[in-house]
Design an enzyme around this catalytic site. Structure first.
Site, PDB file in Angstrom:
ATOM      1  N   SER A  33       0.819  -1.210   0.000  1.00  0.00           N
ATOM      2  CA  SER A  33       0.000   0.000   0.000  1.00  0.00           C
ATOM      3  C   SER A  33       0.860   1.270   0.000  1.00  0.00           C
ATOM      4  O   SER A  33       0.472   2.281  -0.597  1.00  0.00           O
ATOM      5  CB  SER A  33      -0.952  -0.011   1.198  1.00  0.00           C
ATOM      6  OG  SER A  33      -0.238  -0.226   2.393  1.00  0.00           O
ATOM      7  N   THR A  34       2.024   1.236   0.647  1.00  0.00           N
ATOM      8  CA  THR A  34       2.889   2.423   0.653  1.00  0.00           C
ATOM      9  C   THR A  34       3.530   2.595  -0.723  1.00  0.00           C
ATOM     10  O   THR A  34       3.588   3.716  -1.253  1.00  0.00           O
ATOM     11  CB  THR A  34       3.972   2.302   1.748  1.00  0.00           C
ATOM     12  OG1 THR A  34       3.378   1.800   2.941  1.00  0.00           O
ATOM     13  CG2 THR A  34       4.599   3.649   2.046  1.00  0.00           C
ATOM     14  N   GLY A  85       8.285  -0.436   0.495  1.00  0.00           N
ATOM     15  CA  GLY A  85       7.893  -0.348   1.899  1.00  0.00           C
ATOM     16  C   GLY A  85       8.539  -1.459   2.710  1.00  0.00           C
ATOM     17  O   GLY A  85       9.384  -2.216   2.226  1.00  0.00           O
ATOM     18  N   ALA A  86       8.118  -1.566   3.966  1.00  0.00           N
ATOM     19  CA  ALA A  86       8.628  -2.623   4.845  1.00  0.00           C
ATOM     20  C   ALA A  86       7.570  -2.908   5.908  1.00  0.00           C
ATOM     21  O   ALA A  86       6.703  -2.069   6.185  1.00  0.00           O
ATOM     22  CB  ALA A  86       9.933  -2.193   5.506  1.00  0.00           C
ATOM     23  N   ASP A  87       7.651  -4.100   6.470  1.00  0.00           N
ATOM     24  CA  ASP A  87       6.765  -4.436   7.590  1.00  0.00           C
ATOM     25  C   ASP A  87       7.389  -4.024   8.916  1.00  0.00           C
ATOM     26  O   ASP A  87       6.682  -3.650   9.850  1.00  0.00           O
ATOM     27  CB  ASP A  87       6.447  -5.934   7.553  1.00  0.00           C
ATOM     28  CG  ASP A  87       5.726  -6.291   6.269  1.00  0.00           C
ATOM     29  OD1 ASP A  87       4.649  -5.719   6.038  1.00  0.00           O
ATOM     30  OD2 ASP A  87       6.252  -7.090   5.476  1.00  0.00           O
ATOM     31  N   LYS A  97      10.231  -7.982   5.409  1.00  0.00           N
ATOM     32  CA  LYS A  97       9.326  -7.687   4.306  1.00  0.00           C
ATOM     33  C   LYS A  97       8.602  -8.963   3.892  1.00  0.00           C
ATOM     34  O   LYS A  97       8.998 -10.056   4.261  1.00  0.00           O
ATOM     35  CB  LYS A  97      10.113  -7.133   3.101  1.00  0.00           C
ATOM     36  CG  LYS A  97      10.700  -5.759   3.372  1.00  0.00           C
ATOM     37  CD  LYS A  97      11.428  -5.158   2.167  1.00  0.00           C
ATOM     38  CE  LYS A  97      10.683  -5.274   0.884  1.00  0.00           C
ATOM     39  NZ  LYS A  97       9.308  -4.739   0.909  1.00  0.00           N
ATOM     40  N   GLY A 100       3.027  -8.618   2.050  1.00  0.00           N
ATOM     41  CA  GLY A 100       2.176  -8.711   0.861  1.00  0.00           C
ATOM     42  C   GLY A 100       2.507  -9.920  -0.003  1.00  0.00           C
ATOM     43  O   GLY A 100       1.895 -10.119  -1.056  1.00  0.00           O
ATOM     44  N   GLU A 106      10.942  -8.928  -4.630  1.00  0.00           N
ATOM     45  CA  GLU A 106      11.454  -7.706  -3.986  1.00  0.00           C
ATOM     46  C   GLU A 106      12.948  -7.845  -3.709  1.00  0.00           C
ATOM     47  O   GLU A 106      13.720  -6.913  -3.927  1.00  0.00           O
ATOM     48  CB  GLU A 106      10.695  -7.446  -2.681  1.00  0.00           C
ATOM     49  CG  GLU A 106       9.252  -7.031  -2.920  1.00  0.00           C
ATOM     50  CD  GLU A 106       8.420  -6.901  -1.664  1.00  0.00           C
ATOM     51  OE1 GLU A 106       7.387  -6.232  -1.719  1.00  0.00           O
ATOM     52  OE2 GLU A 106       8.789  -7.470  -0.624  1.00  0.00           O
TER      53      GLU A 106
HETATM   54  C1  5RP Z   1       5.171  -6.781   0.330  1.00  0.00           C
HETATM   55  C2  5RP Z   1       6.021  -6.013   1.266  1.00  0.00           C
HETATM   56  C3  5RP Z   1       5.562  -4.654   1.640  1.00  0.00           C
HETATM   57  O1  5RP Z   1       6.564  -3.751   1.348  1.00  0.00           O
HETATM   58  C4  5RP Z   1       5.273  -4.630   3.110  1.00  0.00           C
HETATM   59  O2  5RP Z   1       4.364  -5.665   3.406  1.00  0.00           O
HETATM   60  C5  5RP Z   1       4.710  -3.284   3.548  1.00  0.00           C
HETATM   61  O3  5RP Z   1       3.428  -3.136   2.976  1.00  0.00           O
HETATM   62  P1  5RP Z   1       2.530  -1.859   3.241  1.00  0.00           P
HETATM   63  O4  5RP Z   1       3.206  -0.705   2.593  1.00  0.00           O
HETATM   64  O5  5RP Z   1       1.203  -2.205   2.622  1.00  0.00           O
HETATM   65  O6  5RP Z   1       2.413  -1.691   4.737  1.00  0.00           O
HETATM   66  O7  5RP Z   1       7.054  -6.447   1.714  1.00  0.00           O
HETATM   67  O8  5RP Z   1       5.658  -8.083   0.135  1.00  0.00           O
END
Ligand code: 5RP
Length: 236
Positions: A33-34, A85-87, A97, A100, A106
């Site tokens: 989403s980011t 992005g990152a978790d 990560k 998603g 990635e």
């Molecule tokens: C997808 C990822 C995303 O970068 C991670 O999950 C962050 O997602 P979001 O921006 O939706 O919080 O690693 O595989």
């Protein structure tokens, strides 16, 4: 400001960051989403880039919808930057990560890039990685053996299930989530990751593992992080 607004803010910050690159280059684009906010913010400036390489089918679709040229990574040698992005991200730029499910592509695109620009809101910053369950993409037939190996690390392992159930395809709600590569994902909860580089190498050694969602070898070089007072820029 809510989380969506913070994502939008940092997406715009990343747009300004990559527009500092000389025109005519290729850009790596992440998933989530980011990353989507970044793609949308960059769309009016797409001609600044010769094209993009994408880390998932979903991102490719979004880039194409905006009119970006999407290139096969095999045809790209020079990639000045990858934005994603990152978790979770720690104070050294190591990341979890794969929330998603796009972790393998990635990591491939990140490995091609000179700079990893991580974009997130401040809720993703942590002192030690591991509160977010660590995603591990696997070959489906290795689920049993890889689960047992991951349990030896002290975590609780669960197979990621698909959120979207296609009853027309005869899928049941317990269907495994399938990645763009045809892999499955094991999520490992309850780890406290004090040495991300060592754990990344250790998990990658397990037969059946495609990729672990620890980005320590391919950690962030730049972090753009948003909070209510704006976007901060950190370098590692
Ligand atoms: C997808 C990822 C995303 O970068 C991670 O999950 C962050 O997602 P979001 O921006 O939706 O919080 O690693 O595989």
């Amino acid at each position: 400001m809510n989380q969506d607004q913070l994502k939008q803010l940092v997406g715009e910050g990343a747009r300004d960051e990559v527009l500092k690159l000389p025109a005519g280059q290729i850009l790596g684009v992440g998933t989530g989403s980011t990353a989507n906010c970044f793609i949308d913010a960059l769309a009016p400036h797409k001609d600044h880039f010769a094209g993009a390489v994408s880390s998932s089918n979903a991102t490719t679709e979004r880039l194409l919808k905006h009119g970006f040229t999407v290139l096969d990574p095999n045809d790209v040698k020079d990639l000045p930057a990858y934005v994603d992005g990152a978790d979770e991200i720690d104070s050294a730029g190591n990341m979890i990560k794969g929330g998603g499910g796009a972790l393998t592509r990635e990591k491939i695109i990140a490995s091609m890039a000179q700079q990893f620009i991580c974009i997130c809101d401040a809720s993703k910053q942590v002192p030690v990685l591991g509160t977010f369950a660590l995603p591990v993409e696997i070959i489906p037939l290795s689920r049993g053996v890889v689960t047992r190996e991951l349990e030896k690390l002290g975590g609780t392992v669960s197979l990621r299930l698909s959120k979207e159930t296609r009853s027309d395809l005869g899928q049941t709600p317990s269907q495994a989530f399938v990645t763009d590569n045809g892999g499955w994902i094991l999520d490992v909860a309850g780890l406290r990751i004090s040495d991300p580089l060592a754990l990344e190498a250790q998990i990658n050694q397990i037969a059946g593992v495609i990729t672990v969602g620890l980005f320590a070898k391919e950690k962030a070089d730049i972090l753009l992080v948003s909070n209510a007072s704006g976007v901060s820029r950190l370098t590692f």
